[in-house]
Design a protein around this motif. Structure first.
Motif, PDB file in Angstrom:
ATOM      1  N   THR A 161      -4.664   4.487  -2.712  1.00 54.46           N
ATOM      2  CA  THR A 161      -3.760   4.690  -1.574  1.00 54.46           C
ATOM      3  C   THR A 161      -2.951   5.968  -1.759  1.00 54.46           C
ATOM      4  O   THR A 161      -2.343   6.458  -0.807  1.00 54.46           O
ATOM      5  CB  THR A 161      -2.738   3.538  -1.443  1.00 54.46           C
ATOM      6  OG1 THR A 161      -1.973   3.460  -2.662  1.00 54.46           O
ATOM      7  CG2 THR A 161      -3.417   2.211  -1.194  1.00 54.46           C
ATOM      8  N   GLU A 164       1.916   3.378  -4.882  1.00 55.12           N
ATOM      9  CA  GLU A 164       1.989   2.075  -5.547  1.00 55.12           C
ATOM     10  C   GLU A 164       2.329   0.987  -4.544  1.00 55.12           C
ATOM     11  O   GLU A 164       3.476   0.539  -4.456  1.00 55.12           O
ATOM     12  CB  GLU A 164       3.042   2.099  -6.657  1.00 55.12           C
ATOM     13  CG  GLU A 164       2.605   2.849  -7.889  1.00 55.12           C
ATOM     14  CD  GLU A 164       3.582   2.644  -9.055  1.00 55.12           C
ATOM     15  OE1 GLU A 164       4.501   1.814  -8.968  1.00 55.12           O
ATOM     16  OE2 GLU A 164       3.398   3.352 -10.055  1.00 55.12           O
ATOM     17  N   PRO A 165       1.325   0.524  -3.785  1.00 54.57           N
ATOM     18  CA  PRO A 165       1.598  -0.524  -2.804  1.00 54.57           C
ATOM     19  C   PRO A 165       1.961  -1.841  -3.488  1.00 54.57           C
ATOM     20  O   PRO A 165       1.738  -2.017  -4.679  1.00 54.57           O
ATOM     21  CB  PRO A 165       0.284  -0.640  -2.038  1.00 54.57           C
ATOM     22  CG  PRO A 165      -0.761  -0.140  -2.979  1.00 54.57           C
ATOM     23  CD  PRO A 165      -0.089   0.924  -3.792  1.00 54.57           C
ATOM     24  N   THR A 214      -2.915  -0.433  12.111  1.00 51.40           N
ATOM     25  CA  THR A 214      -2.598   0.698  11.230  1.00 51.40           C
ATOM     26  C   THR A 214      -3.885   1.442  10.879  1.00 51.40           C
ATOM     27  O   THR A 214      -3.934   2.679  10.897  1.00 51.40           O
ATOM     28  CB  THR A 214      -1.887   0.196   9.965  1.00 51.40           C
ATOM     29  OG1 THR A 214      -0.698  -0.481  10.358  1.00 51.40           O
ATOM     30  CG2 THR A 214      -1.536   1.342   9.031  1.00 51.40           C
ATOM     31  N   HIS A 222      -7.837   3.276   3.646  1.00 53.44           N
ATOM     32  CA  HIS A 222      -7.294   3.408   2.288  1.00 53.44           C
ATOM     33  C   HIS A 222      -5.775   3.478   2.288  1.00 53.44           C
ATOM     34  O   HIS A 222      -5.176   4.495   1.936  1.00 53.44           O
ATOM     35  CB  HIS A 222      -7.884   4.627   1.593  1.00 53.44           C
ATOM     36  CG  HIS A 222      -9.280   4.392   1.105  1.00 53.44           C
ATOM     37  ND1 HIS A 222      -9.909   5.156   0.166  1.00 53.44           N
ATOM     38  CD2 HIS A 222     -10.183   3.424   1.426  1.00 53.44           C
ATOM     39  CE1 HIS A 222     -11.127   4.700  -0.065  1.00 53.44           C
ATOM     40  NE2 HIS A 222     -11.321   3.649   0.693  1.00 53.44           N
ATOM     41  N   PHE A 223      -5.153   2.380   2.705  1.00 49.51           N
ATOM     42  CA  PHE A 223      -3.688   2.308   2.691  1.00 49.51           C
ATOM     43  C   PHE A 223      -3.270   0.932   2.201  1.00 49.51           C
ATOM     44  O   PHE A 223      -4.092   0.012   2.102  1.00 49.51           O
ATOM     45  CB  PHE A 223      -3.108   2.589   4.086  1.00 49.51           C
ATOM     46  CG  PHE A 223      -3.479   1.565   5.133  1.00 49.51           C
ATOM     47  CD1 PHE A 223      -2.719   0.418   5.306  1.00 49.51           C
ATOM     48  CD2 PHE A 223      -4.598   1.741   5.934  1.00 49.51           C
ATOM     49  CE1 PHE A 223      -3.067  -0.535   6.258  1.00 49.51           C
ATOM     50  CE2 PHE A 223      -4.957   0.796   6.890  1.00 49.51           C
ATOM     51  CZ  PHE A 223      -4.190  -0.343   7.049  1.00 49.51           C
ATOM     52  N   GLY A 224      -2.009   0.818   1.863  1.00 48.73           N
ATOM     53  CA  GLY A 224      -1.451  -0.464   1.454  1.00 48.73           C
ATOM     54  C   GLY A 224      -0.029  -0.591   1.954  1.00 48.73           C
ATOM     55  O   GLY A 224       0.541   0.376   2.485  1.00 48.73           O
ATOM     56  N   PHE A 225       0.538  -1.778   1.808  1.00 45.22           N
ATOM     57  CA  PHE A 225       1.914  -2.048   2.232  1.00 45.22           C
ATOM     58  C   PHE A 225       2.823  -2.057   1.008  1.00 45.22           C
ATOM     59  O   PHE A 225       2.583  -2.823   0.071  1.00 45.22           O
ATOM     60  CB  PHE A 225       2.006  -3.410   2.919  1.00 45.22           C
ATOM     61  CG  PHE A 225       1.159  -3.537   4.156  1.00 45.22           C
ATOM     62  CD1 PHE A 225       1.646  -3.146   5.390  1.00 45.22           C
ATOM     63  CD2 PHE A 225      -0.139  -4.027   4.078  1.00 45.22           C
ATOM     64  CE1 PHE A 225       0.859  -3.261   6.535  1.00 45.22           C
ATOM     65  CE2 PHE A 225      -0.932  -4.143   5.219  1.00 45.22           C
ATOM     66  CZ  PHE A 225      -0.434  -3.762   6.445  1.00 45.22           C
ATOM     67  N   LYS A 226       3.838  -1.220   1.026  1.00 44.18           N
ATOM     68  CA  LYS A 226       4.813  -1.220  -0.056  1.00 44.18           C
ATOM     69  C   LYS A 226       6.113  -1.838   0.450  1.00 44.18           C
ATOM     70  O   LYS A 226       6.612  -1.428   1.499  1.00 44.18           O
ATOM     71  CB  LYS A 226       5.083   0.223  -0.510  1.00 44.18           C
ATOM     72  CG  LYS A 226       6.203   0.372  -1.538  1.00 44.18           C
ATOM     73  CD  LYS A 226       5.745  -0.072  -2.895  1.00 44.18           C
ATOM     74  CE  LYS A 226       6.831   0.094  -3.955  1.00 44.18           C
ATOM     75  NZ  LYS A 226       6.345  -0.405  -5.268  1.00 44.18           N
ATOM     76  N   ILE A 227       6.618  -2.814  -0.290  1.00 45.30           N
ATOM     77  CA  ILE A 227       7.956  -3.316   0.041  1.00 45.30           C
ATOM     78  C   ILE A 227       8.956  -2.365  -0.601  1.00 45.30           C
ATOM     79  O   ILE A 227       9.131  -2.354  -1.829  1.00 45.30           O
ATOM     80  CB  ILE A 227       8.167  -4.749  -0.468  1.00 45.30           C
ATOM     81  CG1 ILE A 227       7.146  -5.706   0.167  1.00 45.30           C
ATOM     82  CG2 ILE A 227       9.593  -5.216  -0.157  1.00 45.30           C
ATOM     83  CD1 ILE A 227       7.263  -5.868   1.673  1.00 45.30           C
TER      84      ILE A 227
ATOM     85  N   GLY B 224      12.170  -2.703   3.505  1.00 51.01           N
ATOM     86  CA  GLY B 224      11.306  -2.287   4.612  1.00 51.01           C
ATOM     87  C   GLY B 224       9.866  -2.211   4.150  1.00 51.01           C
ATOM     88  O   GLY B 224       9.587  -2.331   2.946  1.00 51.01           O
ATOM     89  N   LYS B 226       6.564   0.043   3.785  1.00 53.24           N
ATOM     90  CA  LYS B 226       6.047   1.417   3.779  1.00 53.24           C
ATOM     91  C   LYS B 226       4.536   1.376   3.792  1.00 53.24           C
ATOM     92  O   LYS B 226       3.923   0.676   2.971  1.00 53.24           O
ATOM     93  CB  LYS B 226       6.506   2.120   2.508  1.00 53.24           C
ATOM     94  CG  LYS B 226       5.914   3.518   2.295  1.00 53.24           C
ATOM     95  CD  LYS B 226       6.562   4.535   3.210  1.00 53.24           C
ATOM     96  CE  LYS B 226       6.006   5.929   3.017  1.00 53.24           C
ATOM     97  NZ  LYS B 226       6.635   6.862   4.002  1.00 53.24           N
ATOM     98  N   VAL B 228       1.670   2.966   2.518  1.00 55.99           N
ATOM     99  CA  VAL B 228       1.325   3.926   1.469  1.00 55.99           C
ATOM    100  C   VAL B 228      -0.072   4.443   1.764  1.00 55.99           C
ATOM    101  O   VAL B 228      -1.013   3.665   1.848  1.00 55.99           O
ATOM    102  CB  VAL B 228       1.358   3.254   0.079  1.00 55.99           C
ATOM    103  CG1 VAL B 228       0.995   4.260  -1.001  1.00 55.99           C
ATOM    104  CG2 VAL B 228       2.717   2.632  -0.191  1.00 55.99           C
TER     105      VAL B 228
END
Lengths: 229, 229
Positions: A161, A164-165, A214, A222-227, B224, B226, B228
């Protein structure tokens, strides 16, 4: 940690996880409905990837068997079928072969019957989830929902990504979650958030619609969700 | 950019947005069902915050009126009622007062009737959303769904997460989305992702269950999401 891992499924998610696990020196058995049919299939998959037989030629250390073979062989199990086939795969595998095992559930209850984008199956949405249904079908196993919110390449290489998701885990058993988290760390996940019991699978599966939008906006999976906190 | 903003709602979300908009030198009118009742209320809100009258004493430049007054006064409108009251507020405000305006929809169709955690109202989940229903009720307005996926403090100060979270926008009209994005930038949002038409509100509203679980895991709402990539 388990040394033998059983994967239910032979599609692109199962192959991607299988390759990564073989690289980490695990013994890997993939399970399918009908071995002969799976080996005879010469069609590329829905993402343009090679058929299973070609993957298997490149990864000869993997064992192919029935769902039952994979469930029996693994001391840790990964559910990687498509959502519509998950419950039937559990039945074919034999719930008795799940007893006492950590079962990592990566599936999503997506309904493609009305075309793209898929919806979530209403029966497994909002007040119930496929993760909870799986736990109910294999009550003597310890189900951990995780990894279902990213593309399979990102599942096993979160660094792709570019950051660091965060990965969530949900399940009723703390030791099973620890085992799943150890596997996540081997894949490269540095930020893992335990969101509690298996009812957390509802929220994780309901991430899929925003994942799909998204993906559409970025034209790239090639993405991830980061809190961010 | 609009200089006068109408806020439908007087609760903690409306107050937090109102304070921030006053600080940015907007003219702000908040709308409620019954002005006398709202001013007479002396109870703290469900989050322990002060009643509206106390907020109003601290923010005397804000105008309080009916839903209709707020919808008429604003050249840009923010929907900040609770999800259960949104559609009734539109009716009371008079759909004709929304014509040609950008309507920023921050609401979530949460059902608290069965206790905590709330569920999403099934009628507005998965294959439909409150955002789409709002657009259908005010067809001559341009509805933009955004901000509903974070705590109200984070809505107006995303830097309080300690990072740069992503905010999504979904709506049918590009100029309305640009207007909403400009407002987001004034609030401090640096990473805004346009996920397409108003059907994207489905995915944004379905983020709430994982938001609630994350809040539970962190014991803190100042976070929130993000993307990534």
């Amino acid at each position: 940690m388990a040394h033998s891992i059983g994967i239910l499924g032979t599609g692109v998610v199962a192959q991607t996880l299988g390759t990564r696990l073989l690289g980490l020196r695990y013994e890997v058995t993939l399970g399918t409905r009908d071995v002969a049919t799976t080996l005879a299939n010469t069609k590329t998959n829905q993402y343009g990837g090679p058929p299973f037989s070609e993957w298997h030629r490149r990864n000869p250390h993997a064992t192919l068997g029935t769902f039952r073979d994979a469930a029996s062989a693994g001391s840790l199990l990964l559910l990687c079928t498509n959502g519509g086939g998950t419950l039937d795969a559990l039945t074919q595998a034999g719930p008795e072969n799940f007893t006492g095992k950590t079962v990592v559930d990566i599936t999503n209850p997506l309904d493609f019957s009305k075309g793209m984008p898929p919806f979530l199956v209403p029966q497994f949405t909002n007040t119930w989830s496929l993760g909870e249904e799986v736990q109910q079908r294999v009550p003597r196993a310890n189900v951990v929902k995780t990894l279902n919110i990213v593309n399979c390449e990102i599942m096993v290489h979160p660094e792709k990504t570019g950051g660091e998701p965060t990965m969530f885990v949900a399940g009723n058993d703390s030791r099973a979650k620890e085992e799943a988290i150890q596997l996540l760390r081997e894949f490269g996940w540095k930020d893992v958030l335990d969101i509690g019991d298996i009812t957390g699978a509802r929220g994780m599966e309901m991430v899929l619609p925003i994942w799909l939008r998204t993906w559409g906006a970025l034209n790239n999976g090639h993405f991830g969700f980061k809190i961010v906190r």
